[in-house]
Design an enzyme around this catalytic site. Structure first.
Site, short mmCIF file in Angstrom:
data_model
loop_
_atom_site.label_atom_id
_atom_site.label_comp_id
_atom_site.label_asym_id
_atom_site.label_seq_id
_atom_site.Cartn_x
_atom_site.Cartn_y
_atom_site.Cartn_z
NE ARG A 44 -3.73 -2.42 2.08
CZ ARG A 44 -4.56 -2.85 1.15
NH1 ARG A 44 -4.86 -2.10 0.11
NH2 ARG A 44 -5.11 -4.04 1.24
CG HIS A 74 -0.43 -9.60 -5.79
ND1 HIS A 74 -0.63 -8.27 -6.09
CD2 HIS A 74 -1.51 -10.26 -6.26
CE1 HIS A 74 -1.80 -8.14 -6.70
NE2 HIS A 74 -2.35 -9.34 -6.83
CE1 TYR A 77 -3.64 -6.26 -4.33
CE2 TYR A 77 -3.35 -5.45 -2.11
CZ TYR A 77 -3.55 -6.50 -2.97
OH TYR A 77 -3.64 -7.77 -2.49
CG HIS A 114 -4.42 -6.19 -9.84
ND1 HIS A 114 -5.15 -5.73 -8.80
CD2 HIS A 114 -4.11 -7.49 -9.52
CE1 HIS A 114 -5.30 -6.69 -7.89
NE2 HIS A 114 -4.66 -7.75 -8.30
CD GLU A 151 -4.82 -11.38 -9.85
OE1 GLU A 151 -4.05 -10.54 -9.36
OE2 GLU A 151 -5.59 -12.08 -9.15
CG ASP A 185 -8.39 -14.27 -8.40
OD1 ASP A 185 -9.48 -14.79 -8.12
OD2 ASP A 185 -7.70 -13.64 -7.58
CG HIS A 188 -10.04 -11.67 -9.79
ND1 HIS A 188 -8.78 -11.15 -9.90
CD2 HIS A 188 -10.39 -11.50 -8.49
CE1 HIS A 188 -8.37 -10.70 -8.72
NE2 HIS A 188 -9.33 -10.91 -7.84
CG HIS A 222 -4.24 -15.45 -7.37
ND1 HIS A 222 -4.20 -14.12 -7.67
CD2 HIS A 222 -2.96 -15.83 -7.10
CE1 HIS A 222 -2.95 -13.70 -7.59
NE2 HIS A 222 -2.18 -14.72 -7.25
CG ASP A 235 -11.29 -8.73 -6.32
OD1 ASP A 235 -11.33 -9.88 -5.86
OD2 ASP A 235 -10.23 -8.11 -6.51
CG HIS A 237 -10.56 -13.16 -2.82
ND1 HIS A 237 -9.19 -13.14 -2.80
CD2 HIS A 237 -10.92 -12.49 -3.94
CE1 HIS A 237 -8.75 -12.49 -3.86
NE2 HIS A 237 -9.77 -12.07 -4.57
CD GLU A 267 -4.64 -13.57 -4.49
OE1 GLU A 267 -3.65 -12.86 -4.69
OE2 GLU A 267 -5.70 -13.49 -5.16
ZN ZN Z 1 -4.25 -9.69 -7.61
MN MN Z 2 -5.81 -12.62 -7.17
MN MN Z 3 -9.11 -10.32 -5.83
#
Ligand code: ZN
Ligand code: MN
Ligand code: MN
Length: 293
Positions: A44, A74, A77, A114, A151, A185, A188, A222, A235, A237, A267
């Site tokens: 972050r 990963h 973000y 992403h 992804e 994923d 996703h 994922h 999104d 999970h 995840e």
């Molecule tokens: Zn991701």
């Molecule tokens: Mn993912």
């Molecule tokens: Mn996700």
């Protein structure tokens, strides 16, 4: 579990590197991971202190001691290689290069990214910008072994990557396309409208991927169930088998011979279930039991 297909498959989780990279490997042993996903910097924040020789040594020691691998990372973000603002795009490219350097120093095989969000500027322009940004990152990281793994996304907001064709189009615009892999994923894909539960829909999705970028390019999956229904574009999970994808969808994925060698990474939420067992262990056991003998 004595069958060859089950033995060959690698199941793991995204684990925390708080307190040191070695901790992810040790926790991986505790919950029964064959393979691993980590962050190579705070996900972050834009910048981070350079990785030290001591950190690299601790990572490599834990890696060889535990035998866990492959390891993927990963990316942050915050990155948006598709941003319509040049300054933000440049900042993202710089941060991506920094993350690739960290991965390369550790020997991480892939960096999951992403693709980006168009922020109202439209998908076609965004896809071109992502390819151009990746070309810049590749130029700055000549000879690196670590690949960027694009992804597939749920399609929240203005994100690119909710149609598998987007991923192929990005790769087509990159000069060194062989330096790119794909990370699927399950949550996703399902949120984006691909019904993993239905054998015909699943097969049609795989065919679309093969035509778009080639299924051999898939380097990570994922494994997440979904809190929302098919096509929700949300999104969120859920634990394996407890969401809208359910057991059937995961059975299709783990028994697809085309994906048998692709590392599977959870995840899903951490913590313990009502019997006090770590959720990662519970979810990994569920997935392993789905592999047909
Ligand atoms: Zn991701
Ligand atoms: Mn993912
Ligand atoms: Mn996700």
């Amino acid at each position: 579990m004595a069958n060859a297909a089950a033995k060959r498959q690698k199941f793991g989780s995204h684990l925390s590197v708080a307190g040191g990279f070695e901790n992810a490997f040790h926790e991986g042993v505790d919950v029964g991971c064959d393979c691993l996903q980590i962050f190579v910097k705070n996900q972050r924040q834009w910048s981070a202190k350079p990785i030290t020789d001591e950190q690299i040594a601790a990572y490599k020691q834990a890696e060889s001691k535990t035998g866990i691998g492959p390891v993927v990372a990963h990316a942050s973000y915050l990155l948006n290689l598709a941003s319509p603002e040049a300054a933000n795009r440049e900042k993202s490219i710089k941060a991506l290069i920094d993350e690739l350097e960290r991965c390369e120093a550790l020997g991480v095989v892939g960096l999951v990214l992403h693709p980006g969000a168009h922020m109202g500027d439209g998908e076609a322009k965004a896809i071109k910008r992502i390819s151009a940004s990746l070309n810049k990152a590749h130029t700055a990281t000549k000879g690196f072994k670590c690949r960027v793994l694009l992804e597939s996304t749920a399609g929240q907001g203005t994100t690119i990557g909710h149609e598998v064709e987007h991923l192929g189009q990005i790769i087509d615009g990159v000069k060194q396309g062989d330096r790119l892999g794909i990370c699927l994923d399950t949550c996703h894909l399902f949120a984006a409208g691909y019904d993993l539960r239905d054998s015909d829909a699943y097969e049609a999705m795989m065919q679309a991927m093969d035509a778009s970028f080639g299924v051999d390019r898939i380097a990570c999956i994922h494994m997440n169930d979904s809190k929302f229904d098919l096509g929700s574009r949300k999104d969120r999970h859920e634990h394996i088998g407890e969401g809208f994808i359910g057991r059937k969808g995961f059975v299709n994925v783990v028994n697809d011979a085309r994906l048998a060698d692709v590392p599977r990474i959870l995840e899903t939420e951490k913590g313990d279930d009502d019997k006090g067992r770590p959720y990662d262990k519970v979810n990994l056991d569920k997935l392993r039991r789905m592999v047909r003998g």
